[in-house]
Design an enzyme around this catalytic site. Structure first.
Site, PDB file in Angstrom:
ATOM      1  N   LYS A   1      -3.233   5.097   6.531  1.00  0.00           N
ATOM      2  CA  LYS A   1      -3.345   5.639   7.879  1.00  0.00           C
ATOM      3  C   LYS A   1      -3.333   7.162   7.866  1.00  0.00           C
ATOM      4  O   LYS A   1      -2.678   7.789   7.034  1.00  0.00           O
ATOM      5  CB  LYS A   1      -2.174   5.172   8.748  1.00  0.00           C
ATOM      6  CG  LYS A   1      -2.193   3.696   9.090  1.00  0.00           C
ATOM      7  CD  LYS A   1      -1.019   3.372   9.996  1.00  0.00           C
ATOM      8  CE  LYS A   1      -1.028   1.904  10.376  1.00  0.00           C
ATOM      9  NZ  LYS A   1      -0.815   1.019   9.211  1.00  0.00           N
TER      10      LYS A   1
ATOM     11  N   ARG B   1       0.830  -1.209   0.000  1.00  0.00           N
ATOM     12  CA  ARG B   1       0.000   0.000   0.000  1.00  0.00           C
ATOM     13  C   ARG B   1       0.864   1.257   0.000  1.00  0.00           C
ATOM     14  O   ARG B   1       0.607   2.202  -0.724  1.00  0.00           O
ATOM     15  CB  ARG B   1      -0.926  -0.004   1.222  1.00  0.00           C
ATOM     16  CG  ARG B   1      -1.802   1.238   1.326  1.00  0.00           C
ATOM     17  CD  ARG B   1      -2.574   1.312   2.632  1.00  0.00           C
ATOM     18  NE  ARG B   1      -3.568   0.267   2.759  1.00  0.00           N
ATOM     19  CZ  ARG B   1      -3.475  -0.750   3.604  1.00  0.00           C
ATOM     20  NH1 ARG B   1      -2.407  -0.873   4.383  1.00  0.00           N
ATOM     21  NH2 ARG B   1      -4.414  -1.644   3.680  1.00  0.00           N
ATOM     22  N   TYR B   2       1.905   1.295   0.842  1.00  0.00           N
ATOM     23  CA  TYR B   2       2.784   2.456   0.955  1.00  0.00           C
ATOM     24  C   TYR B   2       4.027   2.245   0.103  1.00  0.00           C
ATOM     25  O   TYR B   2       4.504   1.122  -0.057  1.00  0.00           O
ATOM     26  CB  TYR B   2       3.178   2.687   2.418  1.00  0.00           C
ATOM     27  CG  TYR B   2       1.993   2.913   3.330  1.00  0.00           C
ATOM     28  CD1 TYR B   2       1.331   4.134   3.352  1.00  0.00           C
ATOM     29  CD2 TYR B   2       1.537   1.882   4.147  1.00  0.00           C
ATOM     30  CE1 TYR B   2       0.241   4.329   4.185  1.00  0.00           C
ATOM     31  CE2 TYR B   2       0.443   2.066   4.984  1.00  0.00           C
ATOM     32  CZ  TYR B   2      -0.201   3.293   4.997  1.00  0.00           C
ATOM     33  OH  TYR B   2      -1.276   3.473   5.814  1.00  0.00           O
TER      34      TYR B   2
ATOM     35  N   ASP C   1      -7.031   3.885  10.239  1.00  0.00           N
ATOM     36  CA  ASP C   1      -6.996   3.603   8.811  1.00  0.00           C
ATOM     37  C   ASP C   1      -8.262   4.100   8.142  1.00  0.00           C
ATOM     38  O   ASP C   1      -9.383   3.842   8.611  1.00  0.00           O
ATOM     39  CB  ASP C   1      -6.840   2.102   8.568  1.00  0.00           C
ATOM     40  CG  ASP C   1      -5.394   1.654   8.633  1.00  0.00           C
ATOM     41  OD1 ASP C   1      -4.689   1.826   7.627  1.00  0.00           O
ATOM     42  OD2 ASP C   1      -4.981   1.154   9.695  1.00  0.00           O
TER      43      ASP C   1
ATOM     44  N   ASP D   1     -10.721  -0.541  13.625  1.00  0.00           N
ATOM     45  CA  ASP D   1     -11.092  -0.577  12.210  1.00  0.00           C
ATOM     46  C   ASP D   1     -12.545  -0.997  12.012  1.00  0.00           C
ATOM     47  O   ASP D   1     -13.133  -1.694  12.843  1.00  0.00           O
ATOM     48  CB  ASP D   1     -10.169  -1.541  11.454  1.00  0.00           C
ATOM     49  CG  ASP D   1      -8.741  -1.023  11.380  1.00  0.00           C
ATOM     50  OD1 ASP D   1      -8.560   0.139  10.987  1.00  0.00           O
ATOM     51  OD2 ASP D   1      -7.814  -1.768  11.746  1.00  0.00           O
TER      52      ASP D   1
ATOM     53  N   ARG E   1       7.281   0.301   1.816  1.00  0.00           N
ATOM     54  CA  ARG E   1       7.153  -0.852   2.707  1.00  0.00           C
ATOM     55  C   ARG E   1       5.983  -1.739   2.278  1.00  0.00           C
ATOM     56  O   ARG E   1       5.031  -1.284   1.638  1.00  0.00           O
ATOM     57  CB  ARG E   1       6.974  -0.407   4.155  1.00  0.00           C
ATOM     58  CG  ARG E   1       5.831   0.559   4.416  1.00  0.00           C
ATOM     59  CD  ARG E   1       6.105   1.354   5.688  1.00  0.00           C
ATOM     60  NE  ARG E   1       5.022   2.252   6.058  1.00  0.00           N
ATOM     61  CZ  ARG E   1       4.900   3.485   5.570  1.00  0.00           C
ATOM     62  NH1 ARG E   1       5.762   3.944   4.687  1.00  0.00           N
ATOM     63  NH2 ARG E   1       3.907   4.267   5.973  1.00  0.00           N
TER      64      ARG E   1
ATOM     65  N   ARG F   1      -8.778  -8.467  10.411  1.00  0.00           N
ATOM     66  CA  ARG F   1      -8.591  -9.533   9.426  1.00  0.00           C
ATOM     67  C   ARG F   1      -9.401 -10.785   9.793  1.00  0.00           C
ATOM     68  O   ARG F   1      -9.063 -11.891   9.387  1.00  0.00           O
ATOM     69  CB  ARG F   1      -7.106  -9.900   9.295  1.00  0.00           C
ATOM     70  CG  ARG F   1      -6.253  -8.835   8.636  1.00  0.00           C
ATOM     71  CD  ARG F   1      -4.902  -9.398   8.202  1.00  0.00           C
ATOM     72  NE  ARG F   1      -4.065  -8.343   7.646  1.00  0.00           N
ATOM     73  CZ  ARG F   1      -2.882  -7.967   8.124  1.00  0.00           C
ATOM     74  NH1 ARG F   1      -2.390  -8.581   9.192  1.00  0.00           N
ATOM     75  NH2 ARG F   1      -2.187  -6.998   7.571  1.00  0.00           N
TER      76      ARG F   1
ATOM     77  N   CYS G   1      -3.522 -17.625  14.856  1.00  0.00           N
ATOM     78  CA  CYS G   1      -3.116 -16.810  16.009  1.00  0.00           C
ATOM     79  C   CYS G   1      -3.155 -17.672  17.273  1.00  0.00           C
ATOM     80  O   CYS G   1      -3.786 -18.726  17.301  1.00  0.00           O
ATOM     81  CB  CYS G   1      -4.048 -15.614  16.188  1.00  0.00           C
ATOM     82  SG  CYS G   1      -3.817 -14.278  15.012  1.00  0.00           S
TER      83      CYS G   1
ATOM     84  N   CYS H   1      -8.843 -12.097  18.508  1.00  0.00           N
ATOM     85  CA  CYS H   1      -9.445 -10.900  19.093  1.00  0.00           C
ATOM     86  C   CYS H   1     -10.813 -10.633  18.462  1.00  0.00           C
ATOM     87  O   CYS H   1     -10.979 -10.749  17.246  1.00  0.00           O
ATOM     88  CB  CYS H   1      -8.549  -9.689  18.875  1.00  0.00           C
ATOM     89  SG  CYS H   1      -6.880  -9.857  19.521  1.00  0.00           S
TER      90      CYS H   1
ATOM     91  N   CYS I   1     -10.675  -8.004  15.563  1.00  0.00           N
ATOM     92  CA  CYS I   1      -9.653  -8.187  14.537  1.00  0.00           C
ATOM     93  C   CYS I   1     -10.132  -7.661  13.183  1.00  0.00           C
ATOM     94  O   CYS I   1     -11.232  -7.981  12.737  1.00  0.00           O
ATOM     95  CB  CYS I   1      -9.310  -9.667  14.418  1.00  0.00           C
ATOM     96  SG  CYS I   1      -8.095 -10.047  13.127  1.00  0.00           S
TER      97      CYS I   1
END
Length: 304
Positions: free
Chosen positions: A273, A52-53, A266, A229, A56, A74, A65, A69, A72
């Site tokens: 961000k 995206r950036y 985001d 998010d 990076r 994702r 995981c 959470c 989450c």
């Protein structure tokens, strides 16, 4: 809805700041929200690689995981993960010279074996224009025993390497957390923290102050405080921007800059961000600025 927790989390799940992060209600999965709130699919350039950036990329190396959470972003990957290809990712990175940093994410990268994680790190380190590696992980707060001497010795081979530790509440800072964090820090591996601002869990000055100061006491720099998010079911956790900025304002006057993270969230659909701070400029007249300081006083400042 049943939730699978490892023995470590089962031992501390009675703590309010932990239980409320992991104990789902089935209805959450049917609430409004976006299955891909960060627009990661449209920024995927190889299987498991998100670019995206400019400088990076993110490698989602697993969808597994140590704990899942409720908030989450994702969570859609838990059952519909398209997988990760190290070969495709390396080929893309080798030809994309402007990338200097790789964030290894997931799921949790430490869910992989040391051997598999070392394989990924070796491949990344072989690319000359990649200078920085970060590993985003929940391991210190969800299964700190996973970070043992063998893991620390393996990670040392790939320095400089950073750990971005996800932690949301001071109840997560146990003796085991501290021991594993110290093992990494003593191995020359710096740790920064990432915290999600969560309604009725940590959205108050007292909890955040204790969390951020406790992290610095260990040697961990609070890095980001994220707005939650807009994933499916996350509406019950989201805190308004106005309240978040008010909390940042209160904290700024009571803890040092070393303890302060950057507040960020985001934008929808993968637009990246944005970071926010309370506006300190009250007014401006030519080169005369009027600022509000941490005590709320209005002070004039003559600019050059």
């Amino acid at each position: 809805m049943s939730v699978k927790l490892n023995n470590y989390l089962c031992g501390i799940i009675h703590k309010k700041g932990i239980k409320s992060q992991f104990c789902f209600s089935k209805g959450e999965l049917f609430l409004n929200g976006n299955k891909d709130p960060l627009g990661e699919k449209k920024h995927s350039k190889a299987k498991g690689l998100i670019h995206r950036y400019t400088d990076r990329v993110v490698l989602t190396v697993t969808n597994k995981c140590f704990a899942y959470c409720r908030f989450c972003f994702r969570k859609n990957n838990w059952q519909s993960f398209e997988g990760f290809s190290l070969e495709e990712s390396v080929n893309y990175l080798k030809k994309t010279k402007n990338v200097r940093e790789v964030l290894i994410s997931g799921g949790d990268p430490f869910f992989l074996s040391n051997k598999k994680l070392a394989e990924i790190l070796t491949a990344i380190r072989s690319i000359k224009h990649i200078s920085t590696i970060r590993i985003g992980s929940r391991v210190l707060s969800s299964l700190p025993i996973r970070i043992d001497n063998q893991t620390a010795e393996m990670l040392k081979l790939f320095k400089p390497i950073w750990i971005a530790a996800h932690i949301n509440h001071p109840d997560e800072i146990t003796d085991e957390f501290k021991k594993s964090a110290r093992l990494l820090l003593d191995s020359g591996i710096p740790i920064v923290s990432q915290t999600v601002l969560l309604k009725n869990i940590n959205d108050n000055e007292t909890t955040l102050k204790k969390l951020f100061c406790s992290l610095v006491d260990i040697g961990i720099k609070p890095y980001y405080l994220f707005g939650c998010d807009q994933a499916v079911g996350n509406g019950i956790f989201r805190v308004s921007i106005d309240k978040a900025l008010s909390l940042m304002e209160k904290l700024r006057g009571k803890i040092s800059g070393l303890c302060m993270p950057t507040f960020s969230f985001d934008l929808p659909s993968g637009y990246g961000k944005v970071t926010l701070e309370p506006n300190r400029i009250i007014k401006r007249n030519g080169n005369i600025f009027t600022f509000k300081n941490f005590e709320g006083k209005e002070i004039n400042y003559t600019d050059v």
